[in-house]
Design a protein around this motif. Structure first.
Motif, PDB file in Angstrom:
ATOM      1  N   ASN A 107      46.449  56.315 -13.756  1.00  0.00           N
ATOM      2  CA  ASN A 107      47.210  55.839 -12.469  1.00  0.00           C
ATOM      3  C   ASN A 107      48.621  56.399 -12.518  1.00  0.00           C
ATOM      4  N   ALA A 108      49.079  57.008 -13.519  1.00  0.00           N
ATOM      5  CA  ALA A 108      50.708  57.718 -13.487  1.00  0.00           C
ATOM      6  C   ALA A 108      50.440  59.099 -13.025  1.00  0.00           C
ATOM      7  N   GLN A 109      49.099  59.770 -13.238  1.00  0.00           N
ATOM      8  CA  GLN A 109      49.052  61.002 -12.515  1.00  0.00           C
ATOM      9  C   GLN A 109      48.898  60.819 -11.023  1.00  0.00           C
ATOM     10  N   GLU A 110      48.131  59.677 -10.488  1.00  0.00           N
ATOM     11  CA  GLU A 110      48.107  59.376  -9.156  1.00  0.00           C
ATOM     12  C   GLU A 110      49.418  58.923  -8.290  1.00  0.00           C
ATOM     13  N   ALA A 111      50.186  58.269  -9.135  1.00  0.00           N
ATOM     14  CA  ALA A 111      51.327  57.642  -8.498  1.00  0.00           C
ATOM     15  C   ALA A 111      52.721  58.529  -8.534  1.00  0.00           C
ATOM     16  N   TYR A 112      52.560  59.431  -9.568  1.00  0.00           N
ATOM     17  CA  TYR A 112      53.701  60.151  -9.956  1.00  0.00           C
ATOM     18  C   TYR A 112      53.301  61.773  -9.770  1.00  0.00           C
ATOM     19  N   VAL A 113      52.859  62.041  -8.811  1.00  0.00           N
ATOM     20  CA  VAL A 113      52.427  63.688  -8.472  1.00  0.00           C
ATOM     21  C   VAL A 113      53.597  64.618  -9.016  1.00  0.00           C
ATOM     22  N   ASN A 114      54.643  64.636  -8.533  1.00  0.00           N
ATOM     23  CA  ASN A 114      55.535  65.507  -9.056  1.00  0.00           C
ATOM     24  C   ASN A 114      56.946  65.197  -9.985  1.00  0.00           C
ATOM     25  N   GLU A 115      56.548  64.061 -10.558  1.00  0.00           N
ATOM     26  CA  GLU A 115      57.354  63.423 -11.690  1.00  0.00           C
ATOM     27  C   GLU A 115      56.999  63.364 -12.905  1.00  0.00           C
ATOM     28  N   PRO A 116      57.231  64.208 -13.707  1.00  0.00           N
ATOM     29  CA  PRO A 116      56.479  64.300 -15.138  1.00  0.00           C
ATOM     30  C   PRO A 116      57.016  63.500 -16.154  1.00  0.00           C
ATOM     31  N   GLY A 117      57.955  62.752 -16.044  1.00  0.00           N
ATOM     32  CA  GLY A 117      58.334  61.559 -16.977  1.00  0.00           C
ATOM     33  C   GLY A 117      57.124  60.632 -17.292  1.00  0.00           C
ATOM     34  N   PRO A 118      56.828  59.907 -16.127  1.00  0.00           N
ATOM     35  CA  PRO A 118      55.810  58.853 -16.374  1.00  0.00           C
ATOM     36  C   PRO A 118      54.330  59.378 -16.900  1.00  0.00           C
ATOM     37  N   VAL A 119      54.165  60.458 -16.312  1.00  0.00           N
ATOM     38  CA  VAL A 119      52.869  61.357 -16.678  1.00  0.00           C
ATOM     39  C   VAL A 119      52.977  61.547 -18.268  1.00  0.00           C
ATOM     40  N   ASP A 120      54.060  62.243 -18.798  1.00  0.00           N
ATOM     41  CA  ASP A 120      54.292  62.497 -20.142  1.00  0.00           C
ATOM     42  C   ASP A 120      54.206  61.491 -21.167  1.00  0.00           C
ATOM     43  N   GLU A 121      54.794  60.201 -20.498  1.00  0.00           N
ATOM     44  CA  GLU A 121      54.814  59.076 -21.257  1.00  0.00           C
ATOM     45  C   GLU A 121      53.441  58.650 -21.452  1.00  0.00           C
ATOM     46  N   ALA A 122      52.665  58.693 -20.356  1.00  0.00           N
ATOM     47  CA  ALA A 122      51.147  58.095 -20.336  1.00  0.00           C
ATOM     48  C   ALA A 122      49.933  59.295 -21.311  1.00  0.00           C
TER      49      ALA A 122
END
Length: 141
Positions: A107-122
């Motif tokens: 979900n983070a990868q889909e919602a935050y395509v160019n925002e590494p913070g939430p993807v990194d946290e997940a």
């Protein structure tokens, strides 16, 4: 110096522990720590891991997925996102927790395509969950 400290572990579902502890090992977000009686005041976030409690009636372990710990010298309070006694952690329960972390990452990868913070946290959450399983002898597969 006091010999014990009041330890309380609470999840959204229930109170899991309320004991006089000699020491409590906590998986802090910034690193593992051991809290003893008369510990300096501290509030920390938790990462997925194992809380170990040493008390007069023996040692007990709890698996947590995150949350907060407050230490004030006289007491240690842990408010966990999710917590289970180690003996209740089965392969099926662990797999469900890893699947939930995997879904969060997707979900983070889909919602935050160019925002590494939430993807990194997940990504870190998933890696920590898998590491907990490896530590207690459970597989993410």
């Amino acid at each position: 110096m006091a010999e014990t400290v009041q330890f309380d572990l609470v999840s959204p579902e229930r109170l899991l522990a309320s004991v006089a502890a000699r020491e409590v090992q906590i998986p802090g977000a910034e690193g593992d720590m051991t809290a003893l009686p008369d510990h300096a005041p501290l509030i920390t976030t938790l990462r997925p891991g194992i809380i170990r409690v040493s008390a007069a009636d023996g040692d007990k372990e709890y698996v947590v997925t995150g949350g907060f710990a407050e230490i004030n010298g006289e007491s240690i309070s842990v408010l966990a996102e999710r917590a289970l006694p180690r003996e209740d952690m089965t392969q099926e329960v662990f797999k469900a927790m890893v699947d939930e972390a995997t879904d969060r990452l997707a979900n983070a990868q889909e919602a935050y395509v160019n925002e590494p913070g939430p993807v990194d946290e997940a990504t870190k959450l998933l890696a920590d969950m898998v590491a907990v399983g490896g530590h207690i002898g459970l597989s993410a597969n």
